[in-house]
Design a protein around this motif. Sequence first.
Motif, mmCIF file in Angstrom:
data_model
loop_
_atom_site.group_PDB
_atom_site.id
_atom_site.type_symbol
_atom_site.label_atom_id
_atom_site.label_comp_id
_atom_site.label_asym_id
_atom_site.label_seq_id
_atom_site.Cartn_x
_atom_site.Cartn_y
_atom_site.Cartn_z
ATOM 1 N N MET A 148 -13.541 2.802 -9.626
ATOM 2 C CA MET A 148 -14.493 3.498 -10.484
ATOM 3 C C MET A 148 -14.670 4.938 -10.013
ATOM 4 N N TYR A 149 -14.845 5.094 -8.705
ATOM 5 C CA TYR A 149 -15.190 6.395 -8.141
ATOM 6 C C TYR A 149 -14.000 7.358 -8.169
ATOM 7 N N SER A 150 -12.781 6.773 -8.159
ATOM 8 C CA SER A 150 -11.592 7.639 -8.119
ATOM 9 C C SER A 150 -11.437 8.424 -9.406
ATOM 10 N N GLY A 151 -11.967 7.898 -10.510
ATOM 11 C CA GLY A 151 -11.795 8.572 -11.790
ATOM 12 C C GLY A 151 -10.376 8.455 -12.321
ATOM 13 N N ASN A 152 -9.559 7.630 -11.653
ATOM 14 C CA ASN A 152 -8.172 7.464 -12.066
ATOM 15 C C ASN A 152 -8.105 6.346 -13.087
ATOM 16 N N GLU A 153 -7.646 6.657 -14.313
ATOM 17 C CA GLU A 153 -7.756 5.644 -15.358
ATOM 18 C C GLU A 153 -6.816 4.469 -15.139
ATOM 19 N N TYR A 154 -5.666 4.713 -14.498
ATOM 20 C CA TYR A 154 -4.746 3.595 -14.230
ATOM 21 C C TYR A 154 -5.387 2.618 -13.258
ATOM 22 N N GLU A 155 -6.004 3.182 -12.207
ATOM 23 C CA GLU A 155 -6.664 2.366 -11.195
ATOM 24 C C GLU A 155 -7.804 1.558 -11.846
ATOM 25 N N GLN A 156 -8.567 2.242 -12.663
ATOM 26 C CA GLN A 156 -9.691 1.564 -13.324
ATOM 27 C C GLN A 156 -9.200 0.455 -14.237
ATOM 28 N N PHE A 157 -8.108 0.754 -14.955
ATOM 29 C CA PHE A 157 -7.582 -0.240 -15.886
ATOM 30 C C PHE A 157 -7.148 -1.509 -15.153
ATOM 31 N N ALA A 186 0.804 -1.222 0.000
ATOM 32 C CA ALA A 186 0.000 0.000 0.000
ATOM 33 C C ALA A 186 0.839 1.274 0.000
ATOM 34 N N THR A 187 2.082 1.226 0.499
ATOM 35 C CA THR A 187 2.886 2.453 0.504
ATOM 36 C C THR A 187 3.552 2.690 -0.849
ATOM 37 N N SER A 188 3.373 1.776 -1.800
ATOM 38 C CA SER A 188 3.941 2.014 -3.126
ATOM 39 C C SER A 188 2.950 2.840 -3.945
ATOM 40 N N VAL A 189 3.356 3.184 -5.175
ATOM 41 C CA VAL A 189 2.421 3.952 -6.014
ATOM 42 C C VAL A 189 1.936 3.114 -7.199
ATOM 43 N N ILE A 190 1.831 1.801 -6.977
ATOM 44 C CA ILE A 190 1.359 0.904 -8.034
ATOM 45 C C ILE A 190 -0.173 0.892 -7.996
ATOM 46 N N PRO A 191 -0.829 1.108 -9.118
ATOM 47 C CA PRO A 191 -2.295 1.025 -9.121
ATOM 48 C C PRO A 191 -2.743 -0.373 -8.682
ATOM 49 N N GLY A 192 -3.788 -0.412 -7.870
ATOM 50 C CA GLY A 192 -4.242 -1.703 -7.356
ATOM 51 C C GLY A 192 -3.603 -2.044 -6.018
ATOM 52 N N TRP A 193 -2.496 -1.387 -5.692
ATOM 53 C CA TRP A 193 -1.860 -1.611 -4.388
ATOM 54 C C TRP A 193 -2.042 -0.392 -3.480
ATOM 55 N N HIS A 194 -2.038 0.784 -4.106
ATOM 56 C CA HIS A 194 -1.965 2.031 -3.335
ATOM 57 C C HIS A 194 -3.346 2.403 -2.802
ATOM 58 N N THR A 195 -3.872 1.606 -1.878
ATOM 59 C CA THR A 195 -5.184 1.931 -1.348
ATOM 60 C C THR A 195 -5.202 1.755 0.163
ATOM 61 N N THR A 196 -6.040 2.552 0.819
ATOM 62 C CA THR A 196 -6.120 2.489 2.279
ATOM 63 C C THR A 196 -6.925 1.300 2.765
ATOM 64 N N VAL A 243 0.642 -10.150 -9.013
ATOM 65 C CA VAL A 243 1.060 -10.230 -10.413
ATOM 66 C C VAL A 243 0.237 -9.317 -11.320
ATOM 67 N N THR A 244 -1.091 -9.275 -11.133
ATOM 68 C CA THR A 244 -1.867 -8.466 -12.089
ATOM 69 C C THR A 244 -1.573 -6.976 -11.944
ATOM 70 N N SER A 245 -1.211 -6.549 -10.717
ATOM 71 C CA SER A 245 -0.912 -5.122 -10.578
ATOM 72 C C SER A 245 0.402 -4.771 -11.245
ATOM 73 N N LEU A 246 1.330 -5.759 -11.288
ATOM 74 C CA LEU A 246 2.659 -5.452 -11.807
ATOM 75 C C LEU A 246 2.776 -5.640 -13.322
ATOM 76 N N HIS A 247 2.082 -6.638 -13.860
ATOM 77 C CA HIS A 247 2.434 -7.032 -15.234
ATOM 78 C C HIS A 247 1.972 -6.009 -16.271
ATOM 79 N N ARG A 248 1.045 -5.115 -15.877
ATOM 80 C CA ARG A 248 0.695 -4.012 -16.783
ATOM 81 C C ARG A 248 1.192 -2.723 -16.142
ATOM 82 N N ASP A 249 2.299 -2.231 -16.649
ATOM 83 C CA ASP A 249 2.960 -1.071 -16.059
ATOM 84 C C ASP A 249 2.309 0.216 -16.575
ATOM 85 N N TYR A 250 2.800 1.361 -16.125
ATOM 86 C CA TYR A 250 2.293 2.635 -16.656
ATOM 87 C C TYR A 250 2.611 2.753 -18.149
#
Lengths: 176, 484
Positions: free
Chosen positions: B322-331, B246-256, B391-398
């Motif tokens: 969905m609610y964040s509107g962040n396209e990386y997170e949504q993806f 959670a302390t990283s900035v990877i989408p799918g991990w960076h959540t409270t 794995v799914t959070s990592l294998h599709r990078d920015y």
Amino acid sequence: MTDRRTIGVFASENDIMNAIRVVRARGYDIEDVYTPYAIHGLERALGMKRSRLPWITLILGLTGAGLKVWFEYWTTAVNWPVNVGGKPWDSLPAFVPVTFEVMVLLAGVSTVLVFLGVAQLYPGRKPKRFYPGVTDDRFVLVLNETDASFDLEETRELLSSLNAVDVDERIGEEGR
Amino acid sequence: MAELLQALTRPLIGGDKTPGQVTEDISGLLNNRPGPLWWAGFFLALTLLMVGVIAGVYLIRTGIGTWGLNNTVGWAFDITNFVFWIGIGHAGTLISAVLFLVRQRWRTSVNRAAEAMTIFAVICAGLFPVLHMGRPWMAYWMFPYPNFRGPLWVNFRSPLVWDFFAISTYFIISLTFWYLGMMPDLATLRDRAKNKVKRFLYSIGALGWDGSYKTWLRYETVYTLLAGLATPLVLSVHTIVSWDFATSVIPGWHTTIFPPYFVAGAIFSGMAMVLTLMLVARKTMRLEDYITTRHVDAMSKLLLATGMMVGLAYATEFLTAMYSGNEYEQFVFINRALGPFAWAYWIMVGCNVLVPQFLWFRQVRQNFLAVFVLSLLVNVGMWFERFTIIVTSLHRDYLPSNWSGYTPSLVELGLLIGSFGLFFTLFLLFIRFLPVVSMNEVKGVLHIGRGGHGGHGPGGNGHGGPESVRPTPDPTTKPEEVTA
């Protein structure tokens, strides 16, 4: 204290609780009670005070936490400050997790060590054995024969009337 | 109301046992020679462990290039296994500490085995980060000791260092708790041992325990204190594990949501493992009177409750994205459900959200075979949960040019197999040499649910609470005046 003791052996939790109540009311000096498991409410029947161990836990836990905060501050901000991601030297919130863990570790382990010390339990210690089967299913009441007025026969009868399965006298051996 | 009262007065332990019978039943298990079933299990476990040892030696000699990791997917099997095993351990602490504090007395039948499971699971978990270091002989660098490199200290702001402290503390406290609970039972074994060597070994472990009530009183205090310390500890451990992500900035991990999500998942997977182990132990070790429908029912309900929490977390993650509107997170979340690893995602949802729903039905909870199968499926699902998250959070990078896939190598599979081998080897050794049920604690709950019919054992008055052993003074022996 003398080295003469009378032991009453009971077969159930209820019997020994009842016996403790009666012999305490009659003014006998109960040296200790040996049971196969922790009986809840026995400490009240025996009039024992609560253990003071929680205070030791509190003090040691706080000491551990305090030392750890100081150590983390000293290593990261004083001894060799390293700039990690531009975070401040004294990143106190980031020190919380480790401080907590060290507090739990120190409080937990030292409480057990203090307990073993106070209860005098150590490898190689000879257990007091007043009666076989205490660690199985026997409940043993150990009475101190305080002075000459102690009447063994009367005590024997009293304990037997309280459902003791065995009553015996032990002299000088402290059950070892 | 009547049904509630009936539930309260149902005996915890079947078979109308006396304390003597409990001693006989549990320590008797250690006197018999192990049966063919134990040997078969032991050799199977040892074989699996050997697979892991071979994979581990090859890994250490060659380096972690033998794994299927690549630049994009830098964490995969090893961290999945680490989180999986740490999670397994959490149910043991829940049963031994949390249920102790809330006075769930049914825990006495299962807490010893569950705590053992915790310790062995933490050992398995600890191996993976150490192997991932690449140079495991340098593992002591994790410890902040004065050294000749400056002294250069560890970075106390890093969740990986927090993890090191959390796991070590968890292991030491769990081991202490387990040992403390076992001391009176070791004394029982010492007093019964016919064999000189056995008596000597058990007497070392028992530390001269003699059942003195003064010691019992302090012992109970210390046990409660440790339970009180272990409860926040168990929450902190998986919280800190989740912070690794959670302390990283990877989408799918960076959540409270990660800390509560991970803790619920950990208890969920651990409870499944406890059920798996206890149902096998019950059958093979003839513990039918100690592990009854009531125990399995209670654990199944915990499994259902934590499973629902995990399901809620899965849904919340989607809503947040969905609610964040962040396209990386949504993806990331669309990719999890529909991308190349969708199969892992749907195994996870199927096993963790859908399968436990069967536990709503009493018929299922009382069918031990059904519960056993469900618990195995939950174990599978929870392993795939960690795999999916990592794995799914990592294998599709920015950067799409960084995108890659991931296939585990044989070495990674070997290590996973080996960790199961290690776990079961340790567990089988435990049930051979140590009492698998806490004798002294079970003796204390025998009276629960036995109506007022006295005559055997510690007859209570059927209230079931800790206060239920208040004897009525015998009217024939009225306390007299104290003349001394």
